[in-house]
Design an enzyme around this catalytic site. Structure first.
Site, PDB file in Angstrom:
ATOM      1  N   CYS A 107     -10.601  -3.669  -4.216  1.00 45.84           N
ATOM      2  CA  CYS A 107      -9.563  -4.360  -4.727  1.00 45.84           C
ATOM      3  C   CYS A 107     -10.139  -5.926  -4.982  1.00 45.84           C
ATOM      4  CB  CYS A 107      -8.590  -4.827  -3.715  1.00 45.84           C
ATOM      5  SG  CYS A 107      -7.471  -3.529  -3.422  1.00 45.84           S
ATOM      6  N   ASN A 146       0.934  -1.164  -0.007  1.00 47.51           N
ATOM      7  CA  ASN A 146       0.056  -0.105  -0.092  1.00 47.51           C
ATOM      8  C   ASN A 146       0.936   1.301  -0.101  1.00 47.51           C
ATOM      9  OD1 ASN A 146       0.667  -0.731   2.619  1.00 47.51           O
ATOM     10  ND2 ASN A 146      -0.923   0.138   3.709  1.00 47.51           N
ATOM     11  N   GLU A 206       0.540   5.460   0.785  1.00 47.89           N
ATOM     12  CA  GLU A 206      -0.503   6.328   0.912  1.00 47.89           C
ATOM     13  C   GLU A 206      -0.042   7.526   0.554  1.00 47.89           C
ATOM     14  OE1 GLU A 206      -0.970   5.694   5.282  1.00 47.89           O
ATOM     15  OE2 GLU A 206      -2.249   3.634   4.858  1.00 47.89           O
ATOM     16  N   GLU A 210      -2.896  -4.764  -3.039  1.00 44.26           N
ATOM     17  CA  GLU A 210      -3.191  -5.677  -3.985  1.00 44.26           C
ATOM     18  C   GLU A 210      -3.344  -4.877  -5.475  1.00 44.26           C
ATOM     19  OE1 GLU A 210      -4.527  -4.936  -1.090  1.00 44.26           O
ATOM     20  OE2 GLU A 210      -5.867  -6.524  -0.539  1.00 44.26           O
ATOM     21  N   CYS A 270      -3.996   0.452  -2.269  1.00 42.13           N
ATOM     22  CA  CYS A 270      -3.851  -0.661  -1.712  1.00 42.13           C
ATOM     23  C   CYS A 270      -2.666  -1.516  -2.521  1.00 42.13           C
ATOM     24  CB  CYS A 270      -5.139  -1.554  -1.678  1.00 42.13           C
ATOM     25  SG  CYS A 270      -6.528  -0.844  -0.750  1.00 42.13           S
ATOM     26  N   CYS A 297     -10.164  -5.244   0.252  1.00 41.90           N
ATOM     27  CA  CYS A 297     -11.246  -4.540   0.241  1.00 41.90           C
ATOM     28  C   CYS A 297     -12.159  -4.338  -0.828  1.00 41.90           C
ATOM     29  CB  CYS A 297     -10.644  -2.845   0.521  1.00 41.90           C
ATOM     30  SG  CYS A 297     -10.177  -2.174  -0.998  1.00 41.90           S
TER      31      CYS A 297
END
Ligand code: THU
Length: 133
Positions: A90, A42, A44, A55, A53, A87
């Site tokens: 994803c 991930n 940010e 993934e 993310c 999530c």
């Protein structure tokens, strides 16, 4: 490759996560059809909504490397003491490239590894009729 091994790689790469805001590291390891593994973390941003993310970061990296044939994904969240599943965003993005029986494994720091499939995580494949499958 075993899902356990794929999960180990996901756990290692979580150390490269850029997550100063959530302080929640995530690593993803994507097994490709040629036997190679593409990693993602991930990433940010101070504009919080722009984070990506692990993934999706792995999927984007793999496609950029010319790899679009995916066989399994493992996701590791070493800052949680329970398994954290991918999530919703994803799941949608993965569903573009993964069939219903595509293996997905995820785990936190407590040693439990949940092994499931894309079909279980995303039974109603949104907009599947546009995917050309
Ligand atoms: N995150 C992932 O990278 N993958 C998941 O499956 C769950 C959430 C990231 C997004 C954000 O950087 C941090 O974890 C906290 O939500």
């Amino acid at each position: 490759m075993e899902l356990e091994k794929l999960f180990e790689l996901a756990t290692e790469v979580a150390n490269r996560s850029y997550s100063p805001y959530s302080k929640f590291r995530v690593g993803a390891a994507l097994l490709c059809g040629d036997g190679t593994v593409v990693l993602g973390t991930n990433v940010e941003n101070r504009s919080y909504g722009l984070g990506i993310c692990a993934e999706r970061s792995a999927i984007v990296t793999a496609l950029t490397q010319g790899k679009g044939d995916f066989r399994a994904i493992a996701v590791s969240t070493p800052d949680s003491d329970y398994p954290v599943s991918p999530c919703g965003a994803c799941r949608q993005v993965l569903s573009e490239f993964a069939s219903k029986d595509f293996p997905v494994a995820f785990g936190g720091a407590d040693g439990r590894l949940v092994k499931t499939t894309m079909g279980e995580l995303f039974p109603f494949d949104a907009l599947h009729e546009l995917a050309g499958k």
